[in-house]
Motif scaffolding. Structure first.
Motif, short mmCIF file in Angstrom:
data_model
loop_
_atom_site.label_atom_id
_atom_site.label_comp_id
_atom_site.label_asym_id
_atom_site.label_seq_id
_atom_site.Cartn_x
_atom_site.Cartn_y
_atom_site.Cartn_z
N PRO A 22 -9.76 -16.79 -3.92
CA PRO A 22 -8.65 -17.61 -3.46
C PRO A 22 -7.72 -16.85 -2.51
O PRO A 22 -7.68 -15.61 -2.56
N PRO A 23 -6.98 -17.56 -1.65
CA PRO A 23 -6.02 -16.90 -0.77
C PRO A 23 -5.01 -16.07 -1.58
O PRO A 23 -4.70 -16.43 -2.71
N ASN A 24 -4.55 -14.99 -1.00
CA ASN A 24 -3.55 -14.09 -1.62
C ASN A 24 -4.02 -13.44 -2.91
O ASN A 24 -3.21 -13.12 -3.78
N THR A 25 -5.33 -13.25 -3.06
CA THR A 25 -5.86 -12.56 -4.23
C THR A 25 -5.62 -11.07 -4.06
O THR A 25 -5.91 -10.52 -3.00
N SER A 26 -5.11 -10.43 -5.10
CA SER A 26 -4.91 -8.98 -5.02
C SER A 26 -6.24 -8.28 -5.21
O SER A 26 -7.21 -8.88 -5.69
N LEU A 27 -6.27 -7.01 -4.87
CA LEU A 27 -7.47 -6.21 -5.04
C LEU A 27 -7.90 -6.17 -6.51
O LEU A 27 -9.07 -6.32 -6.83
N THR A 28 -6.93 -6.04 -7.40
CA THR A 28 -7.22 -6.00 -8.83
C THR A 28 -7.81 -7.33 -9.30
O THR A 28 -8.78 -7.37 -10.05
N GLU A 29 -7.22 -8.44 -8.82
CA GLU A 29 -7.73 -9.77 -9.18
C GLU A 29 -9.15 -9.97 -8.64
O GLU A 29 -10.01 -10.54 -9.32
N ALA A 30 -9.38 -9.50 -7.42
CA ALA A 30 -10.72 -9.61 -6.83
C ALA A 30 -11.72 -8.82 -7.66
O ALA A 30 -12.82 -9.29 -7.94
N ALA A 31 -11.32 -7.61 -8.10
CA ALA A 31 -12.19 -6.77 -8.93
C ALA A 31 -12.50 -7.49 -10.25
O ALA A 31 -13.65 -7.48 -10.71
N ASP A 42 -18.25 -1.48 -12.09
CA ASP A 42 -17.15 -0.52 -12.21
C ASP A 42 -15.99 -0.93 -11.31
O ASP A 42 -16.01 -0.72 -10.11
N LYS A 43 -14.99 -1.56 -11.93
CA LYS A 43 -13.84 -2.06 -11.15
C LYS A 43 -13.07 -0.93 -10.49
O LYS A 43 -12.59 -1.08 -9.37
N THR A 44 -12.94 0.21 -11.18
CA THR A 44 -12.17 1.33 -10.63
C THR A 44 -12.80 1.85 -9.34
O THR A 44 -12.10 2.08 -8.35
N THR A 45 -14.11 2.02 -9.35
CA THR A 45 -14.82 2.49 -8.15
C THR A 45 -14.61 1.50 -7.01
O THR A 45 -14.33 1.88 -5.87
N PHE A 46 -14.72 0.22 -7.33
CA PHE A 46 -14.54 -0.83 -6.33
C PHE A 46 -13.12 -0.78 -5.75
O PHE A 46 -12.94 -0.81 -4.54
N ILE A 47 -12.13 -0.69 -6.61
CA ILE A 47 -10.73 -0.66 -6.16
C ILE A 47 -10.48 0.57 -5.30
O ILE A 47 -9.84 0.47 -4.24
N ASP A 48 -11.02 1.72 -5.71
CA ASP A 48 -10.86 2.94 -4.91
C ASP A 48 -11.48 2.78 -3.53
O ASP A 48 -10.90 3.18 -2.52
N LEU A 49 -12.66 2.17 -3.48
CA LEU A 49 -13.38 1.97 -2.22
C LEU A 49 -12.63 1.01 -1.30
O LEU A 49 -12.61 1.19 -0.09
N MET A 50 -12.00 0.01 -1.89
CA MET A 50 -11.33 -1.04 -1.12
C MET A 50 -9.86 -0.75 -0.85
O MET A 50 -9.19 -1.54 -0.20
N ARG A 51 -9.37 0.37 -1.38
CA ARG A 51 -7.94 0.69 -1.35
C ARG A 51 -7.21 0.30 -0.05
O ARG A 51 -6.18 -0.32 -0.09
N ASN A 52 -7.75 0.67 1.11
CA ASN A 52 -7.02 0.41 2.36
C ASN A 52 -7.56 -0.81 3.12
O ASN A 52 -7.27 -0.97 4.30
N LEU A 53 -8.32 -1.62 2.43
CA LEU A 53 -8.92 -2.78 3.08
C LEU A 53 -8.33 -4.06 2.54
O LEU A 53 -7.83 -4.10 1.42
N LYS A 54 -8.44 -5.10 3.33
CA LYS A 54 -7.92 -6.40 2.95
C LYS A 54 -9.05 -7.22 2.33
O LYS A 54 -10.14 -7.29 2.88
N VAL A 55 -8.78 -7.81 1.18
CA VAL A 55 -9.75 -8.72 0.57
C VAL A 55 -9.60 -10.05 1.30
O VAL A 55 -8.50 -10.58 1.41
#
Length: 93
Positions: A22-31, A42-55
């Motif tokens: 959905p629009p305005n989903t945070s990285l944590t919500e996307a994970a 592994d949500k942590t690995t995903f979040i680390d990888l996506m840290r500077n990117l926009k979902v």
């Protein structure tokens, strides 16, 4: 079996999963969403990888068991057209 370790037909290879972010989903919500759909383990690995990117919001198609790198490429890329996603989802119902 032919001894080469091939799996039964109709296994993970052709598993197609459409996830709507959905629009305005945070990285944590996307994970969370991707974890719930067994796209990532592994949500942590995903979040680390996506840290500077926009979902991106939209419908995304995942096939088989994508790597975290593949998931990143898919959800930072262009989403599926909604009508295509809805048609595919309706076919499964």
């Amino acid at each position: 079996a032919d001894g080469n370790g091939s799996a039964d037909p109709g296994t993970v290879e052709d598993k197609r999963i459409i996830v709507r972010i959905p629009p305005n989903t945070s990285l944590t919500e996307a994970a969370e969403l991707l974890g719930k759909n067994n796209i990532i383990t592994d949500k942590t690995t995903f979040i680390d990888l996506m840290r500077n990117l926009k979902v991106r919001a939209g419908y995304f198609l995942f096939t088989g068991s994508p790597s975290v790198q593949e998931v990143k490429k898919i959800i930072t890329g262009k989403p599926m057209p909604p009508e295509e996603a809805e048609a595919e989802l309706a076919n499964k119902a």
